[in-house]
Design a protein around this motif. Sequence first.
Motif, PDB file in Angstrom:
ATOM      1  N   VAL A   1       7.946  -5.193 -12.966  1.00  0.00           N
ATOM      2  CA  VAL A   1       8.960  -5.627 -13.622  1.00  0.00           C
ATOM      3  C   VAL A   1       9.187  -7.045 -13.166  1.00  0.00           C
ATOM      4  O   VAL A   1       9.333  -8.117 -14.116  1.00  0.00           O
ATOM      5  N   ASP A   2       9.378  -7.555 -11.895  1.00  0.00           N
ATOM      6  CA  ASP A   2       9.580  -8.866 -11.546  1.00  0.00           C
ATOM      7  C   ASP A   2       8.510  -9.746 -12.108  1.00  0.00           C
ATOM      8  O   ASP A   2       8.694 -11.016 -12.383  1.00  0.00           O
ATOM      9  N   ASP A   3       7.422  -9.306 -12.002  1.00  0.00           N
ATOM     10  CA  ASP A   3       6.244 -10.226 -12.373  1.00  0.00           C
ATOM     11  C   ASP A   3       6.260 -10.614 -13.917  1.00  0.00           C
ATOM     12  O   ASP A   3       6.028 -11.704 -14.319  1.00  0.00           O
ATOM     13  N   LEU A   4       6.567  -9.569 -14.611  1.00  0.00           N
ATOM     14  CA  LEU A   4       6.983  -9.671 -16.066  1.00  0.00           C
ATOM     15  C   LEU A   4       7.771 -10.628 -16.212  1.00  0.00           C
ATOM     16  O   LEU A   4       7.925 -11.507 -17.428  1.00  0.00           O
ATOM     17  N   LEU A   5       9.129 -10.498 -15.584  1.00  0.00           N
ATOM     18  CA  LEU A   5      10.268 -11.433 -15.922  1.00  0.00           C
ATOM     19  C   LEU A   5       9.886 -12.902 -15.468  1.00  0.00           C
ATOM     20  O   LEU A   5      10.551 -13.555 -16.092  1.00  0.00           O
ATOM     21  N   LYS A   6       8.726 -13.224 -14.625  1.00  0.00           N
ATOM     22  CA  LYS A   6       8.191 -14.590 -14.453  1.00  0.00           C
ATOM     23  C   LYS A   6       7.416 -15.207 -15.741  1.00  0.00           C
ATOM     24  O   LYS A   6       7.144 -16.248 -15.552  1.00  0.00           O
ATOM     25  N   ASP A   7       6.980 -14.333 -16.587  1.00  0.00           N
ATOM     26  CA  ASP A   7       5.891 -14.710 -17.476  1.00  0.00           C
ATOM     27  C   ASP A   7       6.791 -14.932 -18.862  1.00  0.00           C
ATOM     28  O   ASP A   7       7.355 -14.027 -19.356  1.00  0.00           O
ATOM     29  N   PRO A   8       6.546 -16.316 -19.246  1.00  0.00           N
ATOM     30  CA  PRO A   8       7.503 -16.536 -20.606  1.00  0.00           C
ATOM     31  C   PRO A   8       7.032 -15.991 -21.540  1.00  0.00           C
ATOM     32  O   PRO A   8       7.770 -15.699 -22.706  1.00  0.00           O
TER      33      PRO A   8
END
Length: 297
Positions: free
Chosen positions: A26-33
């Motif tokens: 989830v954290d990584d996906l939130l960093k992906d625009p």
Amino acid sequence: MHPLDLPFVRSAHDRAAHRRTDPRLVDDLLKDPATRLLLLDGDTVATAGSRVALLAPDDVAHLAVRTRLFLGEADGVAYLAAVLDGSGSAAGPDLGWTGLRTLDVPDLDQGLAVEAIALAQWHASHTHCPRCGTPTEVAQAGWVRVCPADGTHHFPRTDPAVIMAITDADDRLLLARGPQWATDRRSVLAGFVEPGESHEQAVVRETAEEVGVVVDPATVEYRGSQPWPLPASLMVGFRARATTTSLVRQEDEIAEADWFTRAELGAAIAEGRLSPPGRASIARALIEEWLGGPAGA
């Protein structure tokens, strides 16, 4: 006979369950625009025009989010649900808020919304460990709750319920009204499956309990299933034939029950004396299958 074409069962995304065990997902996906988030406030979903609003992470960073849930992916895009902490109005004036009963959107949007609401409803009602009462913690991108005290893992639940179009030897349809419903509303019978019981057995038992009608078990025919995440049901639809027609209501469950011919039902709907279930329900599909056409506008 083909199964029914039902609402809430169309989807165009891959749930990608293999990705849920990544603790940083989830954290990584939130960093992906490129990631897109669906917003939930209670049991409503944010919409923009004729689509579910699917927003970039930066567009929702200012909102009070209770939980973020991984829904899956489609065409290289990952999707999350952001469950808001009662702050839907802060999401912006250009967004509307729509419940599942009236949500009419493309397959991708619908599949994401049904999954998100079902998962969010489970989180809202299962916040503590059923063994020891300790508040549980969200894990596996929203698909598990873990008890920090005893280490038990708790998974989303779905409660199966049968819903059935019961006809008699003259092909009349049995429709009933619950005591909490408006006086003009009618629907087919339904009830939860009990422990140690098959769906077919539940059809026979529930019909007998609710209206005193005997159903021939050999006539129980599966017609399709529909998730009903309000809060956590899977409605499993059947048709069946009754061998008796005398109606004895279970009064705390059934306020009225009657047999209808097609002509009688059509006239009652046309004259406004009877209101069928909404189009989002499997009940409406079962009635219209028997009727051979639309049950009203």
